[in-house]
Design a protein around this motif. Structure first.
Motif, PDB file in Angstrom:
ATOM      1  N   TYR A 121      -9.607  15.885 -10.123  1.00 56.38           N
ATOM      2  CA  TYR A 121      -8.160  16.325 -10.540  1.00 56.38           C
ATOM      3  C   TYR A 121      -6.761  16.172  -9.188  1.00 56.38           C
ATOM      4  CZ  TYR A 121      -4.550  20.396 -12.111  1.00 56.38           C
ATOM      5  OH  TYR A 121      -3.647  20.490 -12.339  1.00 56.38           O
ATOM      6  N   ASP A 122      -5.879  16.390  -9.963  1.00 54.21           N
ATOM      7  CA  ASP A 122      -5.206  14.870  -9.013  1.00 54.21           C
ATOM      8  C   ASP A 122      -5.009  15.625  -7.427  1.00 54.21           C
ATOM      9  OD1 ASP A 122      -4.195  13.706 -11.288  1.00 54.21           O
ATOM     10  OD2 ASP A 122      -2.473  13.878 -11.243  1.00 54.21           O
ATOM     11  N   SER A 123      -5.250  17.035  -7.582  1.00 56.52           N
ATOM     12  CA  SER A 123      -4.769  17.530  -6.320  1.00 56.52           C
ATOM     13  C   SER A 123      -6.242  17.568  -5.341  1.00 56.52           C
ATOM     14  CB  SER A 123      -4.751  19.161  -6.063  1.00 56.52           C
ATOM     15  OG  SER A 123      -5.961  19.541  -6.882  1.00 56.52           O
ATOM     16  N   LEU A 124      -7.481  16.460  -5.871  1.00 55.71           N
ATOM     17  CA  LEU A 124      -8.795  16.939  -5.288  1.00 55.71           C
ATOM     18  C   LEU A 124      -8.496  15.503  -5.461  1.00 55.71           C
ATOM     19  CD1 LEU A 124     -11.275  19.526  -7.460  1.00 55.71           C
ATOM     20  CD2 LEU A 124      -9.551  19.563  -4.256  1.00 55.71           C
ATOM     21  N   TYR A 125      -7.572  14.501  -5.082  1.00 61.26           N
ATOM     22  CA  TYR A 125      -8.166  12.945  -5.470  1.00 61.26           C
ATOM     23  C   TYR A 125      -7.754  12.912  -3.465  1.00 61.26           C
ATOM     24  CZ  TYR A 125      -8.041   8.001  -6.184  1.00 61.26           C
ATOM     25  OH  TYR A 125      -8.353   6.478  -5.927  1.00 61.26           O
ATOM     26  N   LEU A 171       0.777  -1.299   0.039  1.00 64.61           N
ATOM     27  CA  LEU A 171      -0.066  -0.106  -0.173  1.00 64.61           C
ATOM     28  C   LEU A 171       0.912   0.982  -0.069  1.00 64.61           C
ATOM     29  CD1 LEU A 171      -2.962   1.226   0.474  1.00 64.61           C
ATOM     30  CD2 LEU A 171      -3.145   1.132   2.467  1.00 64.61           C
ATOM     31  N   LEU A 172       1.781   0.964   0.909  1.00 68.50           N
ATOM     32  CA  LEU A 172       3.003   2.409   0.951  1.00 68.50           C
ATOM     33  C   LEU A 172       3.839   2.401  -0.248  1.00 68.50           C
ATOM     34  CD1 LEU A 172       3.963   1.930   4.613  1.00 68.50           C
ATOM     35  CD2 LEU A 172       2.056   3.461   3.253  1.00 68.50           C
ATOM     36  N   ASP A 173       3.326   1.167  -1.174  1.00 66.89           N
ATOM     37  CA  ASP A 173       4.355   1.283  -2.841  1.00 66.89           C
ATOM     38  C   ASP A 173       3.132   2.099  -3.396  1.00 66.89           C
ATOM     39  OD1 ASP A 173       6.909   1.566  -1.775  1.00 66.89           O
ATOM     40  OD2 ASP A 173       6.583  -0.731  -1.921  1.00 66.89           O
ATOM     41  N   ASN A 174       1.858   2.343  -2.786  1.00 63.97           N
ATOM     42  CA  ASN A 174       0.882   2.273  -4.364  1.00 63.97           C
ATOM     43  C   ASN A 174       0.901   4.038  -4.594  1.00 63.97           C
ATOM     44  OD1 ASN A 174      -2.298   2.914  -5.367  1.00 63.97           O
ATOM     45  ND2 ASN A 174      -2.198   1.346  -5.557  1.00 63.97           N
ATOM     46  N   SER A 175       1.454   4.798  -6.477  1.00 61.70           N
ATOM     47  CA  SER A 175       0.501   5.895  -5.888  1.00 61.70           C
ATOM     48  C   SER A 175      -0.440   5.982  -6.119  1.00 61.70           C
ATOM     49  CB  SER A 175       1.473   5.605  -7.120  1.00 61.70           C
ATOM     50  OG  SER A 175       0.773   5.166  -8.212  1.00 61.70           O
ATOM     51  N   ALA A 176      -1.784   5.781  -6.132  1.00 64.15           N
ATOM     52  CA  ALA A 176      -2.898   6.698  -6.036  1.00 64.15           C
ATOM     53  C   ALA A 176      -3.291   6.863  -4.644  1.00 64.15           C
ATOM     54  CB  ALA A 176      -4.382   5.293  -6.459  1.00 64.15           C
ATOM     55  N   PHE A 177      -2.305   5.652  -3.566  1.00 59.01           N
ATOM     56  CA  PHE A 177      -2.782   6.036  -2.144  1.00 59.01           C
ATOM     57  C   PHE A 177      -1.466   6.982  -1.738  1.00 59.01           C
ATOM     58  CE2 PHE A 177      -1.395   5.062   2.394  1.00 59.01           C
ATOM     59  CZ  PHE A 177      -2.645   5.383   2.896  1.00 59.01           C
ATOM     60  N   ILE A 178      -0.481   7.397  -2.217  1.00 58.43           N
ATOM     61  CA  ILE A 178       0.368   8.010  -1.344  1.00 58.43           C
ATOM     62  C   ILE A 178      -0.734   9.495  -2.434  1.00 58.43           C
ATOM     63  CG2 ILE A 178       2.213   9.391  -2.021  1.00 58.43           C
ATOM     64  CD1 ILE A 178       2.662   6.613   0.237  1.00 58.43           C
ATOM     65  N   ALA A 220      -3.308  10.647   0.101  1.00 62.67           N
ATOM     66  CA  ALA A 220      -3.214  10.732   2.030  1.00 62.67           C
ATOM     67  C   ALA A 220      -2.317  12.210   1.403  1.00 62.67           C
ATOM     68  CB  ALA A 220      -1.931   9.131   2.392  1.00 62.67           C
ATOM     69  N   LYS A 221      -1.558  12.305   0.601  1.00 59.83           N
ATOM     70  CA  LYS A 221      -1.266  13.466   0.673  1.00 59.83           C
ATOM     71  C   LYS A 221      -1.912  15.095   0.762  1.00 59.83           C
ATOM     72  CE  LYS A 221       1.083  15.071  -2.849  1.00 59.83           C
ATOM     73  NZ  LYS A 221       1.899  15.634  -4.302  1.00 59.83           N
ATOM     74  N   ASN A 222      -2.691  14.497  -0.804  1.00 59.23           N
ATOM     75  CA  ASN A 222      -3.993  15.713  -0.674  1.00 59.23           C
ATOM     76  C   ASN A 222      -4.587  16.355   0.442  1.00 59.23           C
ATOM     77  OD1 ASN A 222      -2.863  16.107  -3.311  1.00 59.23           O
ATOM     78  ND2 ASN A 222      -4.137  14.536  -3.679  1.00 59.23           N
ATOM     79  N   THR A 223      -5.598  14.791   1.457  1.00 59.41           N
ATOM     80  CA  THR A 223      -6.279  14.544   2.357  1.00 59.41           C
ATOM     81  C   THR A 223      -4.642  15.812   3.021  1.00 59.41           C
ATOM     82  OG1 THR A 223      -6.851  13.449   1.637  1.00 59.41           O
ATOM     83  CG2 THR A 223      -6.962  13.544   3.810  1.00 59.41           C
ATOM     84  N   ALA A 224      -3.913  15.070   3.543  1.00 55.62           N
ATOM     85  CA  ALA A 224      -2.969  15.586   4.033  1.00 55.62           C
ATOM     86  C   ALA A 224      -2.838  17.423   5.026  1.00 55.62           C
ATOM     87  CB  ALA A 224      -1.552  15.317   4.520  1.00 55.62           C
ATOM     88  N   ILE A 225      -2.556  17.587   3.645  1.00 54.22           N
ATOM     89  CA  ILE A 225      -2.469  19.197   2.978  1.00 54.22           C
ATOM     90  C   ILE A 225      -3.859  19.466   2.915  1.00 54.22           C
ATOM     91  CG2 ILE A 225      -1.736  20.871   1.007  1.00 54.22           C
ATOM     92  CD1 ILE A 225      -0.382  18.912  -0.244  1.00 54.22           C
ATOM     93  N   PHE A 226      -5.036  19.581   2.477  1.00 54.42           N
ATOM     94  CA  PHE A 226      -6.119  20.319   2.764  1.00 54.42           C
ATOM     95  C   PHE A 226      -6.388  20.011   4.342  1.00 54.42           C
ATOM     96  CE2 PHE A 226     -10.899  19.713   3.739  1.00 54.42           C
ATOM     97  CZ  PHE A 226     -11.001  20.440   2.846  1.00 54.42           C
ATOM     98  N   SER A 227      -6.248  18.631   5.392  1.00 59.14           N
ATOM     99  CA  SER A 227      -6.364  18.873   6.826  1.00 59.14           C
ATOM    100  C   SER A 227      -5.404  20.199   6.968  1.00 59.14           C
ATOM    101  CB  SER A 227      -6.621  17.808   7.590  1.00 59.14           C
ATOM    102  OG  SER A 227      -7.808  16.810   6.662  1.00 59.14           O
TER     103      SER A 227
END
Length: 284
Positions: free
Chosen positions: A231-235, A52-59, A62-69
């Motif tokens: 769009y990528d930044s909203l995933y 999972l940590l190697d999965n680009s979609a998950f990364i 997770a990055k977008n959710t962290a930035i948003f929060s």
């Protein structure tokens, strides 16, 4: 003895509900995260987590959710506290001001999304406004500004309720302390930091937790605005979870849920430690 037996009988439905809908599903999720698939059920230990940590979609999610929060939650806490402090002072049209910020709570999500689609449309009023200053129109929901649009939506929906919670917290501060501070010619900044902030620290914690939970639920609005693959930044993580569920990839879904739960527990623990440090001398 008979009373205890009667109490146990009344508690039984609640205990069965917790067991059936919380404890058993939690154990099943842990089990799924440790096997290769539901058919073979081969124990793979932490292989699902490393995959999972190697999965680009998950990364990306997770990055977008962290930035948003990290952007939306502090803004929601600070701005709602500022509004509550403003309403504490003597300003004209106070009730109308309060009603304006509470009105989003009465508006259905679908209606809000429809308004946002119109306002931030390529040919919408926002682009018409910036065109007056000679700026090029922006495709807001398919550009690097897309998270900004969702943050504005998130704040608009949540500031009113948070503001009411802070107003209740501010009203619970002992008036004698503020009067003593006034007599001692304490500065407004001293009264705010040393008295108000310390006494409303439990409210700050509650609002921060509520805003954090709501930031993870913003998927509804994004999904209605952009669909399954925005769009990528909203995933967001919710998109990843939803799409993984549709693909029936139980191992990936369970593993992501456990990682998300661990992160939430750590964040909540840190918030409790901070609140305990700042509010310990006003407890009791």
């Amino acid at each position: 003895m008979k009373n205890k037996k009667i109490e146990s009988i009344f508690l039984l439905p609640s205990l069965l509900g917790v067991l059936l809908f919380f404890l058993i599903p939690f154990i099943v999720i842990i089990y799924y995260s440790l096997i290769n698939n539901p058919m073979e059920q081969k124990f793979v230990f932490l292989d699902n987590f490393s995959a999972l940590l190697d999965n680009s979609a998950f990364i990306l999610a997770a990055k977008n959710t962290a930035i948003f929060s990290l952007l939306a939650v502090p803004l929601a806490v600070i701005l709602s506290l500022a509004l509550a402090l403003l309403l504490e002072s003597k300003i004209p049209y106070k009730s109308q001001f309060r009603t304006f910020f509470l009105s989003p709570m009465m508006v259905p999500v679908a209606s809000v999304v429809l308004v946002w689609k119109v306002v931030f449309n390529f040919n919408g009023p926002i682009n018409s406004f910036i065109a007056v200053f000679g700026l090029e129109p922006i495709n807001w929901l398919k550009s690097d500004y897309s998270q900004l649009v969702i943050i504005i939506l998130f704040l608009w929906k949540n500031l009113g309720y948070n503001m009411i919670l802070f107003m209740a917290g501010l009203n619970s501060i002992p008036k004698t302390l503020l009067e003593v501070a006034e007599i001692e010619n304490a500065s407004p900044w001293f009264k705010f930091v040393q008295i108000k902030l310390r006494f409303i620290s439990p409210t700050i914690l509650f609002v921060a937790l509520l805003s954090l939970i709501n930031s993870f639920k913003v998927f509804r609005e994004i999904h209605l605005l952009t669909g399954d693959y925005p769009y990528d930044s909203l995933y967001m993580l919710q998109h990843f979870m939803n799409n993984t569920f549709k693909a029936l990839d139980y191992q990936k879904l369970a593993t992501a849920a456990i990682l998300m739960g661990i992160v939430m527990i750590v964040i909540i623990g840190i918030l409790f430690i901070i609140e305990n440090y700042f509010g310990k001398d006003v407890e009791g």
